[in-house]
Write a protein that holds these residues in place. Structure first.
Motif, PDB file in Angstrom:
ATOM      1  N   TYR A  84       0.853  -1.180  -0.039  1.00  0.00           N
ATOM      2  CA  TYR A  84      -0.076  -0.150   0.066  1.00  0.00           C
ATOM      3  C   TYR A  84       0.796   1.252   0.128  1.00  0.00           C
ATOM      4  N   ASN A  85       0.550   2.045  -1.095  1.00  0.00           N
ATOM      5  CA  ASN A  85       1.307   3.380  -1.160  1.00  0.00           C
ATOM      6  C   ASN A  85       0.569   4.697  -0.696  1.00  0.00           C
ATOM      7  N   PRO A  86       0.579   4.819   0.518  1.00  0.00           N
ATOM      8  CA  PRO A  86      -0.561   5.881   0.945  1.00  0.00           C
ATOM      9  C   PRO A  86      -0.183   7.096   0.622  1.00  0.00           C
ATOM     10  N   PRO A  87      -1.265   8.095   0.400  1.00  0.00           N
ATOM     11  CA  PRO A  87      -1.044   9.544   0.255  1.00  0.00           C
ATOM     12  C   PRO A  87      -0.540  10.155   1.197  1.00  0.00           C
TER      13      PRO A  87
ATOM     14  N   ASN B 151      -8.808  -3.373   5.176  1.00  0.00           N
ATOM     15  CA  ASN B 151      -9.119  -3.837   3.763  1.00  0.00           C
ATOM     16  C   ASN B 151      -9.967  -2.754   3.224  1.00  0.00           C
ATOM     17  N   SER B 152     -10.988  -2.348   3.937  1.00  0.00           N
ATOM     18  CA  SER B 152     -11.847  -1.380   3.322  1.00  0.00           C
ATOM     19  C   SER B 152     -11.019   0.150   3.103  1.00  0.00           C
ATOM     20  N   ASN B 153     -10.311   0.420   4.046  1.00  0.00           N
ATOM     21  CA  ASN B 153      -9.510   1.884   3.737  1.00  0.00           C
ATOM     22  C   ASN B 153      -8.251   1.550   2.907  1.00  0.00           C
ATOM     23  N   ILE B 154      -7.757   0.137   2.615  1.00  0.00           N
ATOM     24  CA  ILE B 154      -7.006   0.154   1.537  1.00  0.00           C
ATOM     25  C   ILE B 154      -7.546   0.570   0.278  1.00  0.00           C
ATOM     26  N   ASP B 155      -8.670  -0.184   0.199  1.00  0.00           N
ATOM     27  CA  ASP B 155      -9.332  -0.109  -1.025  1.00  0.00           C
ATOM     28  C   ASP B 155      -9.616   1.317  -1.415  1.00  0.00           C
ATOM     29  N   SER B 156     -10.064   2.168  -0.573  1.00  0.00           N
ATOM     30  CA  SER B 156     -10.407   3.550  -0.744  1.00  0.00           C
ATOM     31  C   SER B 156      -9.387   4.543  -0.658  1.00  0.00           C
ATOM     32  N   ASN B 157      -8.050   3.843  -0.497  1.00  0.00           N
ATOM     33  CA  ASN B 157      -6.736   4.622  -0.215  1.00  0.00           C
ATOM     34  C   ASN B 157      -6.763   5.566   0.937  1.00  0.00           C
ATOM     35  N   GLY B 158      -7.389   5.121   2.052  1.00  0.00           N
ATOM     36  CA  GLY B 158      -7.815   5.888   3.116  1.00  0.00           C
ATOM     37  C   GLY B 158      -6.938   6.005   4.222  1.00  0.00           C
ATOM     38  N   PHE B 159      -5.736   5.695   4.205  1.00  0.00           N
ATOM     39  CA  PHE B 159      -4.540   5.887   5.172  1.00  0.00           C
ATOM     40  C   PHE B 159      -3.584   6.665   4.722  1.00  0.00           C
TER      41      PHE B 159
ATOM     42  N   GLU C 222      -0.593   6.520   9.387  1.00  0.00           N
ATOM     43  CA  GLU C 222      -1.653   5.330  10.070  1.00  0.00           C
ATOM     44  C   GLU C 222      -1.061   4.102   9.321  1.00  0.00           C
ATOM     45  N   LYS C 223      -0.732   3.887   8.287  1.00  0.00           N
ATOM     46  CA  LYS C 223      -0.165   2.712   7.813  1.00  0.00           C
ATOM     47  C   LYS C 223       0.822   1.927   8.914  1.00  0.00           C
TER      48      LYS C 223
END
Length: 158
Positions: A38-41, A85-93, A97-98
């Protein structure tokens, strides 16, 4: 498998339960792999996130303090995985946070020893595969699922 039964209760071994336990461990591994890739914003940690993490920790501790309720503690972990999983899917972290999630999973693991954190260790991924992965993630964000599926197949082939 033994964690799905309270320690004071009889344990009934079956091959179906063993298969279910193996599937559970594989699902744990998949969440760790998703976190790794996961590459978070970049943004700050939201207050709601902090509160959610605190709720998971508190619920986990309460389960274990209540007659070592490992089945209930596993339920908390599964709920946490749904949140992840839901936050990874929505790019929410965010990156912070990760990292907080990984720390939380380490805390859970200190008690039950469920996770294989070696999956988070860096591997040398070829540049072409990383580019395909970035394109796939962009396609998922744009909800272009046919393209994302074809890119996933291409990544899997390599």
């Amino acid at each position: 498998m033994n964690l799905q039964t309270r320690y004071r209760e009889s344990f009934n071994f079956t091959f179906d339960r063993l298969t279910a336990a193996i599937t559970t461990v594989k699902s744990f591994d998949e969440v760790l792999k998703r976190l790794k890739h996961y590459n978070p914003p970049s943004r700050k940690i939201f207050r709601d996130f902090r509160e959610m993490m605190q709720q998971y920790v508190q619920a986990y501790i309460e389960c274990l303090e209540d007659d070592i309720g490992t089945p209930e503690a596993l339920t908390i972990i599964f709920d946490c995985f749904g949140f992840i999983n839901s936050n990874i899917d929505s790019n929410g972290f965010s990156l912070e946070e990760k990292n907080a999630i990984i720390d939380l999973l380490h805390s859970f693991d200190e008690v039950l020893g469920l996770f294989d954190f070696s999956l988070l260790d860096s591997l040398d991924i070829p540049a072409d595969i990383e580019e395909l992965l970035a394109r796939r993630n962009a396609a998922k964000i744009e909800k272009n699922y046919p393209l994302a599926d074809s890119l996933r197949s291409e990544i899997t082939e390599k």
